[in-house]
Design an enzyme around this catalytic site. Structure first.
Site, mmCIF file in Angstrom:
data_model
loop_
_atom_site.group_PDB
_atom_site.id
_atom_site.type_symbol
_atom_site.label_atom_id
_atom_site.label_comp_id
_atom_site.label_asym_id
_atom_site.label_seq_id
_atom_site.Cartn_x
_atom_site.Cartn_y
_atom_site.Cartn_z
ATOM 1 N N HIS A 34 15.553 -19.592 53.951
ATOM 2 C CA HIS A 34 15.327 -18.515 52.990
ATOM 3 C C HIS A 34 15.655 -17.200 53.698
ATOM 4 O O HIS A 34 16.081 -17.207 54.868
ATOM 5 C CB HIS A 34 13.876 -18.540 52.482
ATOM 6 C CG HIS A 34 12.863 -18.654 53.584
ATOM 7 N ND1 HIS A 34 12.634 -17.645 54.487
ATOM 8 C CD2 HIS A 34 12.055 -19.678 53.966
ATOM 9 C CE1 HIS A 34 11.705 -18.016 55.338
ATOM 10 N NE2 HIS A 34 11.343 -19.265 55.069
ATOM 11 N N HIS A 37 14.545 -16.553 57.375
ATOM 12 C CA HIS A 37 15.402 -17.105 58.432
ATOM 13 C C HIS A 37 16.656 -16.246 58.594
ATOM 14 O O HIS A 37 17.097 -15.963 59.703
ATOM 15 C CB HIS A 37 15.857 -18.523 58.079
ATOM 16 C CG HIS A 37 14.741 -19.518 57.953
ATOM 17 N ND1 HIS A 37 14.343 -20.040 56.742
ATOM 18 C CD2 HIS A 37 13.951 -20.095 58.883
ATOM 19 C CE1 HIS A 37 13.353 -20.901 56.935
ATOM 20 N NE2 HIS A 37 13.092 -20.957 58.224
HETATM 21 P P1 AMP Z 1 10.787 -22.579 60.538
HETATM 22 O O1 AMP Z 1 12.073 -23.052 59.942
HETATM 23 O O2 AMP Z 1 9.663 -22.495 59.558
HETATM 24 O O3 AMP Z 1 10.441 -23.313 61.804
HETATM 25 O O4 AMP Z 1 11.047 -21.079 60.977
HETATM 26 C C1 AMP Z 1 12.082 -20.742 61.835
HETATM 27 C C2 AMP Z 1 11.909 -19.309 62.278
HETATM 28 O O5 AMP Z 1 11.954 -18.456 61.132
HETATM 29 C C3 AMP Z 1 10.553 -19.069 62.966
HETATM 30 O O6 AMP Z 1 10.741 -18.202 64.059
HETATM 31 C C4 AMP Z 1 9.749 -18.420 61.866
HETATM 32 O O7 AMP Z 1 8.710 -17.584 62.344
HETATM 33 C C5 AMP Z 1 10.818 -17.613 61.148
HETATM 34 N N1 AMP Z 1 10.374 -17.311 59.787
HETATM 35 C C6 AMP Z 1 9.885 -18.188 58.866
HETATM 36 N N2 AMP Z 1 9.523 -17.545 57.746
HETATM 37 C C7 AMP Z 1 9.771 -16.233 57.947
HETATM 38 C C8 AMP Z 1 9.605 -15.043 57.172
HETATM 39 N N3 AMP Z 1 9.087 -15.078 55.942
HETATM 40 N N4 AMP Z 1 9.987 -13.864 57.705
HETATM 41 C C9 AMP Z 1 10.514 -13.800 58.954
HETATM 42 N N5 AMP Z 1 10.696 -14.879 59.753
HETATM 43 C C10 AMP Z 1 10.333 -16.082 59.259
#
Ligand code: AMP
Length: 284
Positions: A34, A37
């Site tokens: 989203h 990311h």
């Molecule tokens: P994930 O795919 O959930 O493991 O997230 C991958 C990276 O994206 C991690 O560093 C998360 O902290 C970051 N991330 C996830 N959601 C958000 C968001 N809403 N805003 C900013 N960074 C995000």
């Protein structure tokens, strides 16, 4: 955009690119991408010549097999989003390759992993640290981009990078939210339309706690919990106000430079986390 599945071809490619004196930025993800990311990709593109993203749903960090099974997987859409965002390289390792031999290493981050996510998801941060260390070795970036959305994860990785002397600069990027304040998350797509609306109350509860800090930590927490209690769909797992860098408990706000207000809430079986960070002005 180059896509690699096996680490050795990725490494060969990146080695050649690095010889051209390119700086390399890296954003690890679990896919179902989203705008949150994509903001990490944008930040990396501003600061580096080459941006690498990885997509890997890491089984080692899931303590709940149902959560792992239900984790959304939208690879085709993800690749399109990464390409549109100008990502140079995508790494899609397989669990068979990454965990050919199951790691025996167990890491312990002390207090940092004993609270909040660590308390409710035993083994989670061990799995996070191992996969991030492995990805850092495969990609060998100059800078790595993480979201404040997973604040505790960022602090743990920061500790690991420091303790193990990884020559990598870490960046903590702001939380990207939906219009109504709900923090963007891959898990949001599992919410029904009704629950999706109610989920925005988690952020409102965090803001209420922030606005009530003047009345003390306990009162601020009570205010936020009372707000969430108005919605039967919200089942808070924890709601904590902690030091923004060490996650140590807070008694007197003035003794801390930064505070983190953090929540994990189940919304009809979908576990959502969110937080806000507050800089404390010591002159007040
Ligand atoms: P994930 O795919 O959930 O493991 O997230 C991958 C990276 O994206 C991690 O560093 C998360 O902290 C970051 N991330 C996830 N959601 C958000 C968001 N809403 N805003 C900013 N960074 C995000």
């Amino acid at each position: 955009m180059e896509v690699f599945k096996d680490p050795s071809s990725l490494q060969k490619f990146l080695f050649k690119e690095r010889c051209k004196a390119k700086s390399l930025g890296f954003a690890p993800t679990m896919g179902a991408l989203h705008q949150g990311h994509i903001s990490l990709i944008q930040e990396s593109r501003q600061e580096n010549n080459l941006t690498v993203a990885s997509i890997f749903v890491n089984p080692l960090q899931f303590n709940n097999t149902k959560d792992l099974e239900l984790y959304p997987r939208t690879l085709e859409k993800d690749l399109k989003m990464l390409e549109d965002a100008g990502t140079d390289v995508v790494f899609l390792p397989s669990a068979e390759e990454v965990y050919k031999d199951l790691p025996r290493l167990k890491v312990n981050f002390g207090h940092l992993e004993e609270v909040m996510e660590g308390k409710f998801r035993p083994g989670h941060f061990n799995g996070v640290a191992i996969i991030v260390a492995k990805l850092f070795h495969y990609v060998n970036p100059d800078r790595a981009y993480f979201g404040q959305k997973d604040l505790q994860q960022f602090l743990i990785i920061q500790q690991m990078v420091k303790d193990l002397s990884f020559p990598i600069q870490l960046k903590c990027c702001p939380i990207i939210r939906e219009r109504d304040g709900l923090a963007m998350s891959s898990r949001n797509m599992r919410l029904s339309q009704e629950n999706r609306q109610v989920a925005a109350e988690i952020y409102r509860a965090l803001l209420l706690a922030k606005d009530s800090l003047g009345n003390g930590i306990e009162k601020a927490k009570e205010k936020a919990m009372a707000h969430m209690a108005r919605y039967k769909e919200l089942e808070p797992e924890y709601f904590e106000i902690a030091d923004g860098e060490t996650l140590a408990p807070v008694k007197d706000v003035k003794e801390h430079g930064k505070l983190a207000i953090c929540a994990a809430v189940n919304v009809d079986g979908v576990r959502l986390i969110d937080n806000i960070l507050i800089k404390i002005d010591s002159n007040n």
